[in-house]
Scaffold this motif. Structure first.
Motif, PDB file in Angstrom:
ATOM      1  N   CYS A   1     -63.153 -39.157 -51.293  1.00  0.00           N
ATOM      2  CA  CYS A   1     -63.451 -40.597 -51.336  1.00  0.00           C
ATOM      3  C   CYS A   1     -64.730 -40.879 -50.540  1.00  0.00           C
ATOM      4  O   CYS A   1     -64.918 -40.326 -49.461  1.00  0.00           O
TER       5      CYS A   1
ATOM      6  N   TYR B   1     -65.632 -43.657 -49.052  1.00  0.00           N
ATOM      7  CA  TYR B   1     -65.579 -44.813 -48.145  1.00  0.00           C
ATOM      8  C   TYR B   1     -65.276 -44.389 -46.715  1.00  0.00           C
ATOM      9  O   TYR B   1     -66.114 -43.803 -46.055  1.00  0.00           O
ATOM     10  N   CYS B   2     -64.084 -44.630 -46.215  1.00  0.00           N
ATOM     11  CA  CYS B   2     -63.918 -44.539 -44.749  1.00  0.00           C
ATOM     12  C   CYS B   2     -63.776 -43.100 -44.243  1.00  0.00           C
ATOM     13  O   CYS B   2     -63.685 -42.147 -45.015  1.00  0.00           O
TER      14      CYS B   2
ATOM     15  N   VAL C   1     -61.363 -41.508 -43.087  1.00  0.00           N
ATOM     16  CA  VAL C   1     -60.126 -40.742 -43.312  1.00  0.00           C
ATOM     17  C   VAL C   1     -60.451 -39.519 -44.174  1.00  0.00           C
ATOM     18  O   VAL C   1     -59.930 -38.441 -43.962  1.00  0.00           O
ATOM     19  N   GLY C   2     -61.350 -39.736 -45.158  1.00  0.00           N
ATOM     20  CA  GLY C   2     -61.799 -38.602 -45.979  1.00  0.00           C
ATOM     21  C   GLY C   2     -60.749 -38.111 -46.952  1.00  0.00           C
ATOM     22  O   GLY C   2     -60.464 -36.902 -47.021  1.00  0.00           O
ATOM     23  N   CYS C   3     -60.163 -39.045 -47.708  1.00  0.00           N
ATOM     24  CA  CYS C   3     -59.069 -38.668 -48.615  1.00  0.00           C
ATOM     25  C   CYS C   3     -59.577 -37.834 -49.792  1.00  0.00           C
ATOM     26  O   CYS C   3     -60.653 -38.103 -50.347  1.00  0.00           O
TER      27      CYS C   3
ATOM     28  N   LEU D   1     -53.765 -42.885 -51.657  1.00  0.00           N
ATOM     29  CA  LEU D   1     -55.074 -43.547 -51.648  1.00  0.00           C
ATOM     30  C   LEU D   1     -54.845 -45.001 -51.289  1.00  0.00           C
ATOM     31  O   LEU D   1     -53.786 -45.560 -51.599  1.00  0.00           O
ATOM     32  N   CYS D   2     -55.821 -45.631 -50.667  1.00  0.00           N
ATOM     33  CA  CYS D   2     -55.704 -47.074 -50.449  1.00  0.00           C
ATOM     34  C   CYS D   2     -56.284 -47.780 -51.670  1.00  0.00           C
ATOM     35  O   CYS D   2     -56.743 -47.150 -52.621  1.00  0.00           O
TER      36      CYS D   2
ATOM     37  N   LYS E   1     -59.043 -49.389 -52.067  1.00  0.00           N
ATOM     38  CA  LYS E   1     -60.470 -49.113 -52.330  1.00  0.00           C
ATOM     39  C   LYS E   1     -60.616 -47.774 -53.060  1.00  0.00           C
ATOM     40  O   LYS E   1     -61.353 -47.667 -54.022  1.00  0.00           O
ATOM     41  N   GLY E   2     -59.884 -46.774 -52.559  1.00  0.00           N
ATOM     42  CA  GLY E   2     -59.943 -45.462 -53.204  1.00  0.00           C
ATOM     43  C   GLY E   2     -59.405 -45.527 -54.625  1.00  0.00           C
ATOM     44  O   GLY E   2     -59.988 -44.953 -55.549  1.00  0.00           O
TER      45      GLY E   2
ATOM     46  N   PRO F   1     -56.800 -47.182 -44.022  1.00  0.00           N
ATOM     47  CA  PRO F   1     -55.456 -47.487 -44.542  1.00  0.00           C
ATOM     48  C   PRO F   1     -54.533 -46.271 -44.690  1.00  0.00           C
ATOM     49  O   PRO F   1     -53.316 -46.406 -44.503  1.00  0.00           O
ATOM     50  N   VAL F   2     -55.082 -45.128 -45.027  1.00  0.00           N
ATOM     51  CA  VAL F   2     -54.177 -43.979 -45.221  1.00  0.00           C
ATOM     52  C   VAL F   2     -53.659 -43.459 -43.875  1.00  0.00           C
ATOM     53  O   VAL F   2     -52.520 -42.993 -43.771  1.00  0.00           O
TER      54      VAL F   2
HETATM   55 FE1  SF4 Z   1     -60.956 -43.836 -49.205  1.00  0.00          FE
HETATM   56 FE2  SF4 Z   1     -58.960 -45.484 -48.530  1.00  0.00          FE
HETATM   57 FE3  SF4 Z   1     -58.773 -42.854 -48.041  1.00  0.00          FE
HETATM   58 FE4  SF4 Z   1     -60.430 -44.365 -46.629  1.00  0.00          FE
HETATM   59  S1  SF4 Z   1     -58.190 -44.521 -46.662  1.00  0.00           S
HETATM   60  S2  SF4 Z   1     -60.902 -42.370 -47.514  1.00  0.00           S
HETATM   61  S3  SF4 Z   1     -61.150 -45.829 -48.169  1.00  0.00           S
HETATM   62  S4  SF4 Z   1     -58.863 -43.835 -50.050  1.00  0.00           S
END
Ligand code: SF4
Length: 917
Positions: free
Chosen positions: A23, A25-26, A28-30, A59-60, A62-63, A189-190
């Motif tokens: 991902c 975005y944040c 967390v690096g999902c 996933l949140c 956004k993901g 979020p994750v």
């Molecule tokens: Fe992406 Fe959401 Fe995981 Fe952050 S918590 S890496 S925004 S899916």
């Protein structure tokens, strides 16, 4: 000159069914599984990667919505110089020639790169190598300066290196989790979901949230401490003193593995420790402070998670060290379920740190101000020059641009005209800069508007490389879509400019695997007992061939040459990366922020992220689903403060500081403590007339880390005395109206514009004509029949217009004297369709014919379930839990991001029910 071929790059991208990637975005690096179902249409199905250790398939929102952001809309497709399309060859030659000329005439410090935590490690590595080793300046800084540079400084002061000791498994292993300055429910979020699941499994696990705002993260808190902004050092110093007085110190660990404890404790004890005074100074109830101290004292497995609420402060580094001090004092570091754990904001903030993307770092966790390190890196790179002093950090860098000292700047994958503090000054600096080069995947941003040269970059799903998440885990980001137009990778652009500046051999990379291999080799270069061990070492993956690089599985650094697995936790052996191997306590004292509120500027402005948006919305703003939750910039305010200034819910307000102003719609909430306001960081000048909060934020920085104080700006808030309010819904894209308050919000098949103006309208008809001009012109040009419905009540200033084209509703425009305009969602549902007689009447009367059509604010973005629908279902179906809402409406049953809000809605319904009439 040996150059990479400029062949048709569209054919070179790998198209794989079900690509494992990460991902964007944040921190967390999902892990994400992306499956392309229609290549020309760029249709992509997104799922969580069940095998990725960061998220195990979660996933949140956004993901989950990533597939909605990979279209072609708004993409920058070709290089441009001063607005004219150019070839790559011409553009790269121009950039290289101009940078070379300016360096020749004014020296290497007259140029700069401002890069981004959105870059892949390979991009970052090449940019850093070019600036530091070949141009000979350290003027490369990154937007990560705004995000976590205080954590970097805190780590280096305490551990001798920028080392994150923990791993995500600690989330499940801790008995006490302290979240301070972290709204993980919205920003990571994750991580929040993992904590929530761990607590459900082990209800004895305790969670403490320390934050000036009662955020969604408090949903899982056993204890919430509403600390006053800037008072964290005082609280953690008092905790250190408590640990000492209650005999909770790990004396063996302190004696064998640390220095500086006596001084740190003395500094902590020097502050007023009387609990009543501590309660007064921090704003936290005395009993709650004592409970927090007791829990910390008695819980060996304590994990402290911290993020921007700690970092973005003029004393951010001291806050980090105050937290670390408490963990060192108890020996709670490097052990399962315990440690100080910095959550990085961006997807690759950590990768940037690894390659030296900050102006005060070198590469591979080495330092510019260490002559041995400089010599080693210079020898490894065979570099002609190496800067001997640190470069300019972000705020100082743009100040130097403003002063004309920096004459050329290359901005890569970031939008500083929105995100920097004192953002209007940053815009003014770029306006007068001799050469502004911007590489981005989006054509029109506040920053590309300032560019002399625009270079089209690959976006997520097209680029290929690695990122590192908050737990030091390096994962591959893989391409699964063809490159659009002539977009190219950022590492390639940098390498091409390096070659054209005369450094062909040093930048002879042919693929990201080559860059990664060199980066890995440097990390292991003279990294041993004889030369001094550095923490960052990925020697085991140096020399991977292209196939092995492509197949690389996520791993945590360090992984030294010959090792077969990464390292979960560091410091388990009590060995740190200081010269004597001992950790350092830092003696820190509470410091007041540089700018304090006063009679003229009575409120403290805090800024931050919201649940469904990312940074300056250039990607998440493409998804109507992600804008359904919160589509308009808001200013959260305590109702008592609002009442004192005659401000009501939904009013538009103007926030002003000594630096600039922004406008937003008021959201009244007791979650916001008195004397403070909050505004999101996301809105831009492209999407709004006056809602860039960066323009308001003071440019004060932490003296150690250079990180701006984005969470503490004195402001005043006044009601924007709008003479009229209005909105437009249009299936045709319209330019952002030039009004005192204008915000563009993407809907499913339409755009919405929220509007307000200070001057009394001469005639609403003229305004509606102006707003809908584009719609009418298009219809006329296409020879299509239009029908206009109008309702005018001049006595109370109400005006409504609907435009149908060939019988289908295309646009509506509503204008009224106050913000009590009709609910937009049911009207939006009519756009694009034919109107029944009932719809026509309802539309002009401004009231939905069927009340159920008014779903209210969208709470669950995954299934588009609105607040009013949820409240109706709770009342009529007797729903009494989040699970029951999920079973009835599906809300909250997918990514779970909205569950804290569902819980709040449930609680408020139950309060209403129990309140006697
Ligand atoms: Fe992406 Fe959401 Fe995981 Fe952050 S918590 S890496 S925004 S899916």
């Amino acid at each position: 000159m040996n150059r990479l071929p400029l062949s048709d790059i569209s054919s070179t991208a790998t198209l794989l069914p079900g690509t494992n990637t990460t991902c964007p975005y944040c921190g967390v690096g999902c892990g994400v599984k992306a499956t392309v179902t229609d290549v020309p249409a760029r249709t992509v199905t997104i799922a969580g990667d069940e095998n990725h250790p960061a998220n195990s398939g979660r996933l949140c929102v956004k993901g989950s919505a990533l597939g909605e952001t990979v279209g072609m809309e708004g993409r920058l497709l070709y290089p441009e110089i001063r607005g004219e399309r150019k070839s790559w060859d011409e553009s790269l030659e121009f950039v290289a020639a101009e940078f070379s000329r300016i360096v020749r005439e004014h020296g290497p410090d007259a140029v700069a790169f401002y890069v981004s935590g959105q870059l892949l490690t390979e991009d970052y590595y090449v940019a850093n190598k070019l600036m530091k080793g070949f141009i000979g300046s350290a003027n490369i800084d990154t937007n990560s300066r705004l995000c976590m540079s205080s954590s970097v400084a805190g780590h280096k002061r305490a551990f001798g290196a920028d080392t994150v000791p923990n791993c995500y498994e600690d989330l499940e292993l801790a008995d006490l989790v302290v979240l301070t300055g972290s709204n993980a429910a919205w920003c990571h979020p994750v991580i929040f979901q993992r904590l929530k699941a761990a607590k459900e499994k082990r209800p004895g696990m305790r969670i403490v949230v320390i934050d000036p705002r009662r955020t969604a993260t408090c949903d899982i808190a056993d204890l919430y401490l509403p600390v006053k902004a800037g008072e964290d050092v005082r609280l953690f110093n008092a905790l250190l003193a408590q640990l000492a007085s209650r005999d909770a110190l790990d004396h063996d660990f302190i004696e064998q593995h640390c220095n500086g404890f006596v001084q740190a404790l003395a500094a902590a004890q020097a502050q007023d420790l009387a609990i009543a005074h501590l309660a007064h100074d921090t704003g936290i109830d005395a009993l709650d402070i004592e409970r927090f101290f007791s829990w910390f004292v008695t819980t060996p497995r304590t994990l402290t998670l911290y993020s921007q609420g700690v970092n973005q402060s003029s004393s951010g580094s001291d806050k980090v060290n105050a937290i670390i001090n408490c963990h060192l004092a108890t020996g709670r570091i490097g052990k399962p379920g315990s440690g100080p754990f910095s959550l990085t904001g961006q997807p690759n903030a950590m990768g940037g740190r690894e390659v030296g993307g900050l102006a005060n770092q070198l590469a591979a966790h080495m330092d510019i101000d260490n002559p041995e390190h400089r010599e080693r890196v210079q020898r490894f790179w065979q570099a002609p020059v190496m800067p001997e002093k640190n470069g300019l950090k972000a705020v100082d860098m743009f100040e130097a641009v403003h002063a004309g000292k920096i004459k050329a700047i290359w901005i890569v994958a970031t939008n500083p005209v929105v995100s920097m503090p004192d953002a209007d000054r940053v815009r003014a600096a770029l306006q007068q800069c001799e050469l502004v080069v911007v590489s981005d995947c989006i054509a029109d941003t506040d920053t590309t508007r300032m560019a002399h040269v625009k270079l089209p970059a690959l976006g997520w799903g097209e680029k290929d490389g690695t990122v590192t998440n908050s737990e030091r885990r390096i994962s591959r980001q893989r391409a699964f879509l063809p490159a659009p137009g002539e977009a190219r990778a950022d590492w390639w652009m940098m390498a091409e400019v390096g070659r054209r500046m005369g450094f062909a051999d040093a930048f002879a990379f042919a693929a990201p695997a080559d860059v990664f291999s060199e980066h890995a080799a440097l990390s292991a270069f003279e990294n041993d007992a004889a030369h001094g061990r550095r923490d960052f070492d990925i020697g085991a993956v140096a020399g991977l061939d292209a196939a092995a690089y492509d197949a690389l599985l996520p791993f945590q650094w360090p992984i030294r040459s010959g090792e077969h697995a990464g390292t979960k936790r560091l410091f388990a052996d009590g060995q740190f990366f200081t010269a004597d191997g001992r950790a350092r306590f830092l003696a820190v004292s509470p410091r007041t922020p540089a700018n304090l509120p006063d009679a003229d500027w009575p409120f403290v402005l805090n800024t931050g992220r919201i649940r469904d948006q990312w940074h300056t919305m250039t990607r998440t703003g493409l998804s109507a689903r992600l804008l359904a939750h919160i589509g308009e910039p808001f200013c959260a305010m305590n109702p008592d403060d609002a009442a004192a200034f005659a401000i009501r819910e939904h009013d538009v307000v103007t926030l002003e500081s000594r630096w600039g102003l922004a406008r937003a719609r008021v959201q009244l909430t007791r979650d916001q403590s008195a004397g403070t306001v909050f505004m999101p960081m996301h809105w831009t000048g492209v999407l709004s007339s006056h809602s860039r909060v960066g323009a308001v934020v003071n440019p004060v920085v932490d003296p150690v880390s250079g990180q701006p104080e984005s969470k503490h700006t004195p402001v005043r808030v006044r009601r924007f005395d709008a003479a009229w309010h209005g909105f437009v819904l249009s299936s045709v894209a319209l330019p952002l109206p030039d009004q005192d308050y204008a915000v563009a919000v993407r809907g499913g098949k339409f755009w919405r514009f929220e509007l307000a103006g200070e001057n009394t309208l001469v005639g609403p008809t003229e305004l509606a004509d102006e707003l809908l001009k584009t719609v009418m012109q298009q219809a006329l040009a296409q020879g299509r029949a239009t029908e206009t419905l109008e309702y005018v009540d001049a006595s109370c200033g109400v005006y409504r217009r609907a435009v149908l084209i060939e019988g289908l509703l295309q646009s509506v425009c509503f204008i009224g004297p106050d913000s009590g305009l009709p609910e937009r969602r049911w009207l939006a549902g009519l756009i694009g369709g034919p109107l029944s007689a009932l719809d026509r009447r309802a539309l002009l009367s401004g009231r939905a014919a069927d009340p159920a059509a008014d779903v209210g604010n969208i709470i669950c973005a995954c299934f588009a379930v609105g607040e009013k629908t949820i409240r109706r279902a709770i009342a009529t179906q007797n729903l009494d839990s989040v699970a029951a809402i999920g079973a009835c409406l599906k809300a909250g049953s997918n990514c779970g991001s909205c569950q804290p809000e569902l819980k709040q809605i449930l609680a408020s319904c139950q309060v209403v029910e129990k309140t006697p009439a």
